[in-house]
Design a protein around this motif. Structure first.
Motif, short mmCIF file in Angstrom:
data_model
loop_
_atom_site.label_atom_id
_atom_site.label_comp_id
_atom_site.label_asym_id
_atom_site.label_seq_id
_atom_site.Cartn_x
_atom_site.Cartn_y
_atom_site.Cartn_z
N CYS A 47 0.82 -1.23 0.00
CA CYS A 47 0.00 0.00 0.00
C CYS A 47 0.85 1.27 0.00
CB CYS A 47 -0.96 0.03 1.19
SG CYS A 47 -2.07 -1.33 1.21
N LYS A 48 2.04 1.19 -0.49
CA LYS A 48 2.92 2.38 -0.51
C LYS A 48 3.29 2.78 -1.94
CE LYS A 48 3.50 2.67 3.90
NZ LYS A 48 2.67 3.69 4.54
N ASP A 74 -8.19 -2.64 1.28
CA ASP A 74 -8.86 -1.48 1.86
C ASP A 74 -8.84 -0.32 0.86
OD1 ASP A 74 -10.13 0.05 3.80
OD2 ASP A 74 -8.22 0.86 4.51
N ILE A 75 -9.76 0.58 1.04
CA ILE A 75 -9.86 1.72 0.12
C ILE A 75 -8.59 2.58 0.18
CG2 ILE A 75 -10.90 3.68 1.37
CD1 ILE A 75 -13.26 3.42 -0.67
N ASN A 76 -7.91 2.58 1.35
CA ASN A 76 -6.67 3.35 1.49
C ASN A 76 -5.55 2.80 0.60
OD1 ASN A 76 -7.11 5.37 3.73
ND2 ASN A 76 -7.89 3.50 4.66
N PHE A 154 -13.82 -5.27 1.47
CA PHE A 154 -13.31 -5.15 2.82
C PHE A 154 -14.25 -4.34 3.71
CE2 PHE A 154 -10.44 -2.80 5.78
CZ PHE A 154 -9.94 -3.88 6.46
N ASP B 47 -1.32 0.14 7.66
CA ASP B 47 -2.26 -0.03 6.56
C ASP B 47 -3.71 -0.09 7.02
OD1 ASP B 47 -0.10 -0.17 4.87
OD2 ASP B 47 0.12 -2.34 5.19
N GLN B 73 -5.29 5.54 9.73
CA GLN B 73 -6.02 5.83 8.51
C GLN B 73 -7.51 6.03 8.77
OE1 GLN B 73 -4.76 2.35 6.39
NE2 GLN B 73 -3.48 3.63 5.11
N THR B 74 -8.07 6.83 7.89
CA THR B 74 -9.51 7.03 7.97
C THR B 74 -10.17 5.73 7.52
OG1 THR B 74 -8.96 9.20 7.14
CG2 THR B 74 -11.29 8.68 7.31
N GLY B 76 -12.29 3.03 5.64
CA GLY B 76 -12.70 3.01 4.24
C GLY B 76 -14.14 3.45 4.02
N ILE B 79 -14.39 7.20 4.01
CA ILE B 79 -13.84 7.77 2.76
C ILE B 79 -14.86 7.60 1.63
CG2 ILE B 79 -12.03 7.52 0.99
CD1 ILE B 79 -10.13 6.65 3.20
#
Lengths: 675, 103
Positions: A47-48, A74-76, A154, B47, B73-74, B76, B79
């Motif tokens: 995720c980077k 995940d969305i992130n 997720f 993560d 993190q926020t 999901g 978001i």
């Protein structure tokens, strides 16, 4: 118009580059060249690193890698590398493509494509109240198909609460989609019919979802239809009665179908709730499609339709090749065009269907290519002029695409229809109509007779049931080979009934098999009339469908009510998982999708005996509108010939093409008058 | 792990007197035993992955590996919701001022 042609492509480019290109340049974690020693690096920096960052670093790499979509991330992690693994000599690079993120990005991409359709001069104004129905109907899917979404998203949550931001977000986003569709449709309504071919380029299936964008658009038209035509027709009443039957007769089970190549146009569960959802969606989509075609058919423009067919078909060919060569192209094809399955990885037909990805099967894309070639031939033959001269060179990739699709049925039926159309237009036919028709019938009969002489009648008449017998789970306690020998012995003796006397065999035989054996071995015989099972067996041999139809007979085990009304639209779960059969295929293929390989059989699973009504209506339409000047007559016959031996009716774009062609047959009688 | 004791104790509480530091990373089959006297603590990694730890040593192992009680993190779903609201709101604004913008 010019502004939108600049703004929309720019917006599209941003939509594709931004999600897969953004990365944090302050974290000092950079993409490195892919190798055995850097797998660990990628696994510990998940995720980077963005996909484009990774790709630019490995642009000149000689390593064989494949970009895999990871919908459960995940969305992130969207657009970032979520892991790298090595499988044999190939690197599997996973990219985070969260399902909810896909829903937003892919919707925006396809709605932007939609906005590229030129506006009409005439602008309609539809009631804003229509918008509300779309989110209300579609949100239901997240509750009914929980097993599907639980494993693909997720952040999935189907709890009915005001703090469930996932569901609220979906509700808002469906409203947004409905708003954009309404605005787009108001100014493009009449032109949509001419852009139908593009559904073969833009498949429109959301990654990680069991949903297709066309269902949302068609449902919008379905709702619109009700706001304009408020009359209830016999079809509506019949569908309502059948729906009650499909819901009440449903035997809930824990079968789960991940959709495979039917994803977006199939029911993934065998529950009452999901049955209700898909009954509504199917009905509204069908009504919407019929309404759209019927109400805009007067604006149908042959040349524009042919131009769009040429562009869509050749882009499928061109982008398919790009996807086979470049891993990023393969991934972007899948993502941008909403393919059900990933495209071919290498450019050889033995690596799968040549145009896999853009089309779920070789049959459906072959039919589309055949349709375009036939349409252009019929147009030239009728109007004595070449349509869209500036685009006609695109026929080359279309012919190449048909050739590479390996669809012999499509190629041969194109030739057959070309021959028939030339024949019926000829002076000879006008003069000796009766003689030619009788001659053709005699020719076909002689062909059949010759075919029966190659093999014995006994072989031809029972081969289909023999295939079904082999796949039936008979003598389950014996090992595979010895039970095969026992079945073979009974088949040589033509002793099917004895097979069924064994209680275990009788239990393991499907109801279809028992019925067909009964029909085949029945004692009475009408002279000169072939036994129906023997006749179908012979047809299946001619069109090379004996094994697949044999598997269908072994698998299809409907109850009495299902024989009458079917399992309901888009419901394949029971057919696929209920009845145990024996497959003589390699282990890794045991879990493959074994579809019936005939749209008639597909329809039978869905609608039972009512399939005959649908087929009868189709044949009636061809006869009623039979006119050698009507191009759609030949196109309809071409499609009928093809879908008899393919599952195309299960795919949304092929279904749309079939319905469009049959409605065109009725409505576009004399295209001469259309400008 | 001993070098990071201050941070570990900040998150996981004081080290039980009888607790020994064991090298877990080198043992892939290591199974953490739940400590009934230990209140479950929820930890997050960078993560946004979540884990519930049920013993001091399990907690110490994860904190040592970079996990913490802060969810960086926020979530999901927030978001997603925010994006849909912004898009819908943006659509209304664009529709209202479309003629002025594209004049």
């Amino acid at each position: 118009m010019i502004k939108s042609r600049v703004i929309i492509p720019f917006f599209l480019l941003l939509l594709i580059i931004l999600p897969f290109g953004i990365f944090d340049n302050k974290d000092e974690i950079n993409a490195v060249e892919l190798s055995d020693s850097t797998i660990g690096y990628y696994q510990s920096t998940t995720c980077k690193i963005s996909l484009l960052e990774f790709y630019s670093e490995n642009l000149e790499s000689d390593k064989n890698f494949y970009i895999n979509e990871n919908n459960y991330a995940d969305i992130n992690c969207f657009g970032k590398i979520t892991g790298v693994d090595k499988v044999d000599d190939s690197f599997m690079v996973s990219v985070g493509t969260n399902t909810s993120g896909n829903f937003i990005i892919q919707s925006l991409i396809w709605l932007s494509f939609f906005m590229l359709i030129p506006s009409d001069k005439k602008i309609y104004k539809f009631s804003s109240k229509l918008i509300i129905f779309i989110p209300l109907i579609f949100i239901f899917q997240f509750i009914t198909e929980s097993r599907f979404y639980n494993r693909t998203n997720f952040i999935y949550n189907n709890e009915l609460s005001f703090t469930n931001y996932y569901l609220i977000g979906n509700l808002i986003f469906y409203t947004f989609i409905a708003l954009v569709i309404k605005e787009g449709v108001e100014s493009r309504y009449n032109n949509l019919i001419n852009f139908v071919p593009f559904i073969f380029l833009i498949s429109g299936t959301f990654s990680g979802m069991n949903l297709n964008i066309y269902l949302i658009i068609l449902c919008f038209f379905g709702v619109l239809n009700f706001s304009i035509n408020q009359k209830i027709k016999i079809f509506d009443l019949l569908y309502f009665i059948l729906s009650i039957g499909w819901i009440l007769n449903l035997d809930q089970n824990d079968f789960f179908f991940d959709g495979d190549k039917l994803r977006g146009f199939t029911n993934s569960e065998l529950t009452r709730q999901s049955q209700v959802f898909w009954i509504i969606i199917f009905y509204l989509s069908l009504k919407g499609l019929i309404f759209l075609i019927n109400s805009s058919v007067q604006y149908f423009n042959f040349e524009l339709f042919i131009r769009n067919s040429l562009i869509a078909g050749s882009l499928v060919c061109f982008l398919g090749i790009i996807g086979a060569i470049y891993p990023l192209g393969n991934f972007l094809n899948f993502y941008i065009f909403g393919q059900n399955k990933r495209g071919m990885k290498e450019f050889s037909s033995i690596a799968g269907n040549t145009w896999r990805g853009f089309a779920p099967s070789a049959e459906s894309i072959g039919e589309f290519y055949g349709f375009i070639i036939l349409l252009i031939f019929l147009y030239i033959y009728k109007y004595r002029k070449i349509p869209v001269k500036n685009f006609i060179f695109l026929l080359v990739p279309i012919i190449y695409g048909l050739y590479r699709s390996n669809n012999f049925a499509s190629i041969s039926s194109v030739l057959l229809i070309v021959f028939l159309s030339i024949l019926v237009h000829s002076y000879l036919f006008e003069k000796y109509k009766k003689i030619i028709v009788i001659g053709l019938i005699l020719f076909i009969t002689a062909g059949f007779y010759y075919f029966t002489q190659i093999r014995t009648y006994e072989y031809l008449s029972t081969e289909l049931v023999y295939e079904a017998t082999l796949h039936q789970n008979f003598y389950p306690r014996s090992e595979a080979y010895s039970s095969y020998l026992q079945v073979e012995k009974k088949m040589i003796e033509r002793d099917l009934n004895t097979l069924l006397i064994d209680e275990e065999n009788r239990e393991n035989a499907s109801s279809t098999y028992r019925f067909l054996v009964n029909l085949l071995t029945v004692n009475f015989n009408i002279p000169l009339v072939p036994n129906i099972v023997a006749f179908i067996s012979m047809i299946s041999l001619i069109i090379n469908r004996t094994e697949m139809w044999g598997i269908f007979i072994a698998k299809f085990n409907p109850s009495f009510v299902e024989v009458i009304i079917g399992s309901g639209p888009l419901q394949l779960n029971k057919y696929l998982y209920n009845h145990k059969i024996r497959l003589d295929v390699p282990k890794e293929k045991l879990e493959s999708l074994y579809l019936p390989h005939s749209s008639l059989l597909d329809l039978y699973i869905y609608f039972g005996m009512f399939t005959f009504l649908i087929v009868g209506y189709g044949i009636y339409l061809i006869f009623k509108n039979f006119n050698q000047k009507n191009i759609f007559v030949f196109l309809s016959i071409f499609l009928v010939l093809n879908i008899i031996k393919s599952d195309s009716i299960l795919y949304i774009h092929s279904s749309v093409l079939v319905i469009f062609t049959f409605l065109g047959l009725e409505k576009i009688k004399d295209p001469d008058d259309i400008e | 792990m001993e070098n990071n004791l201050v941070e570990i104790e900040r998150v996981c509480g004081l080290k039980p007197p009888d607790q020994e530091f064991v090298e877990i990373a080198s043992d892939p089959n290591f199974v953490f035993v739940n400590d009934l006297n230990f209140s479950t603590i929820r930890l997050y990694d960078i993560d946004g992955n979540v884990i519930n730890v049920n013993s001091w040593i399990e907690c110490a192992h994860y904190v040592n590996g970079g996990w913490s009680q802060n969810n960086f993190q926020t979530p999901g779903d927030i978001i997603f919701l925010a994006t849909t609201i912004v898009l819908t709101f943006g659509y209304f604004i664009l529709s209202k001022y479309k003629n002025r913008i594209f004049k």
